[in-house]
Enzyme design. Structure first.
Site, short mmCIF file in Angstrom:
data_model
loop_
_atom_site.label_atom_id
_atom_site.label_comp_id
_atom_site.label_asym_id
_atom_site.label_seq_id
_atom_site.Cartn_x
_atom_site.Cartn_y
_atom_site.Cartn_z
N ASP A 1 0.85 -1.19 0.00
CA ASP A 1 0.00 0.00 0.00
C ASP A 1 0.88 1.24 0.00
O ASP A 1 2.11 1.14 0.04
CB ASP A 1 -0.96 -0.02 1.19
CG ASP A 1 -0.24 -0.04 2.54
OD1 ASP A 1 0.99 0.15 2.56
OD2 ASP A 1 -0.90 -0.26 3.55
N ASP B 1 -7.74 -7.60 0.47
CA ASP B 1 -6.84 -7.81 1.59
C ASP B 1 -7.55 -7.36 2.85
O ASP B 1 -8.42 -6.48 2.80
CB ASP B 1 -5.54 -7.01 1.44
CG ASP B 1 -5.72 -5.56 1.87
OD1 ASP B 1 -5.33 -5.23 3.01
OD2 ASP B 1 -6.28 -4.76 1.09
#
Length: 381
Positions: free
Chosen positions: A97, A272
């Site tokens: 991320d 996720d």
């Protein structure tokens, strides 16, 4: 470690069943079969699991956290040690991320402007700067295969004006992120992140703006931040039809098994969430019977496993009484076993979803799975 096969990052759409999609995300480090659930390895580890275990459960890819890794041990140190894949002994694809979500949660510790974000570490109070360029640089040093643009994630509820402001800033940061990414090796990919809060028109505006910039994949961000499930699903319905069908779609930070199966039904490919690992550390097990709390006294004398038909040894071979005992005694093995149970269930669910889409029976599969959850756990003896 595996030898990298020279290949361009790309996505193959192999089948559809309604809006549900069966595909493959192709990277030099391997293929990610979608719909896919990515276990979260925040600090270069999926908590409570060996990397080989995670792979054996069916995970093609794991997620690393830019914010946490930039603070310790630092991206520069990981790069010196051969990159994140070598560092954590995971030779398969890794997604990172951008750090934006964690910075959102540090509202009292950060300042934001057009350039980027200045924030204080939650660890030692030291000051750090994170710009779109620096975020991409960090992810490049880590060597991640799929990277995210830096964006501003707004916690809901928020005003339309605030959501629109963050959306426009995120689009400008997307352009800067893409430019910064250009120097990275072939085979890696940078995804744009759709923002827009809980306003469908703003979601559409964000998606179209990112498509104009052009990315090899698109993330749907700013959800699972406190809004009801129906709002999240409505935002997916607003965005998914706009996104290119030949690019992967990643719903960030989601979610429960029900969130996942409903999002797959609306065209999402990748997920996720820390939920399965975090729940395992808090005595919660995900099974085909729904969620089971191993703290409950009813398990104390129960010799049966969580699920005698499971392929996962932790769910099939250990008694509920033993799991209950480990939790009550605060033994780390209890958390490890339940994390194993949960990640096994999530990967089993994804495998079932993929098979159902391939065979054109996704809706029937979804109904069957939900019926199992609704029936509840097997009664106590």
């Amino acid at each position: 470690m595996t030898n990298l096969v020279p290949t361009e990052f790309h996505y193959r759409l192999n089948a559809t069943d309604g809006a549900a999609r069966l595909g493959e995300v192709v990277t030099p480090r391997g293929i990610v079969h979608t719909p896919a659930f990515m276990p979260v390895g925040t600090a270069a580890t999926v908590k409570g699991m060996y990397p080989a275990q995670v792979r054996e459960l069916g995970a093609d890819i794991v997620l690393g956290n830019t914010y946490h890794l930039m603070l310790r041990p630092t991206a520069e140190r990981i790069a010196e040690l051969g990159g994140l894949h070598a560092f954590m002994r995971w030779p398969h694809p890794i997604l990172t991320d951008s750090g934006g979500f964690q910075i959102m949660s540090l509202a009292s510790l950060r300042k934001m402007n057009e350039k980027g974000v200045t924030f204080r570490s939650h660890i030692d109070g030291s000051y750090h700067e994170l710009s779109p360029e620096r975020s991409v640089e960090i992810q490049g040093l880590l060597g991640s295969d799929i990277q995210m643009q830096l964006d501003e994630c707004v916690r809901l509820p928020a005003s339309r004006e605030e959501i629109a402001r963050a959306l426009q800033l995120s689009l400008r940061w997307a352009e800067r992120s893409k430019k910064a990414f250009e120097s990275q090796p072939k085979g890696r990919a940078l995804f744009g992140i759709v923002q827009g809060g809980d306003v469908p028109a703003l979601r559409e505006e964000s998606a179209r703006g990112l498509i104009d910039i052009g990315f090899p994949g698109y993330s749907i961000g700013g959800l699972a931040v406190g809004e009801p499930q129906e709002v999240m699903l409505a935002m997916i319905e607003a965005v998914a039809p706009i996104l290119p069908s030949d690019k992967p779609r990643y719903l960030m930070g989601v979610g429960t098994p029900d969130d996942i199966i409903e999002s797959v039904a609306r065209g999402v490919d990748m997920f996720d969430c820390v939920m399965p690992t975090r729940a395992g550390r808090h005595a919660q097990a995900f099974t085909r019977f729904g969620k089971i709390n191993l703290k409950n006294a009813r398990h104390a004398s129960d010799p049966r496993p969580l699920d005698e038909e499971s392929d996962c040894p932790a769910a099939r071979d250990y008694s509920r009484a033993y799991l209950h005992h480990l939790i009550r005694c605060d033994e780390m093995l209890g958390s490890m076993l339940l994390t194993w149970v949960n990640l096994a269930y999530y990967q089993s669910l994804m495998k079932g979803i993929r098979a159902a889409i391939a065979e054109g029976r996704f809706e029937a599969f979804k109904a069957q799975v939900k019926e199992g959850w609704a029936s509840g756990d097997i009664p106590a003896r």
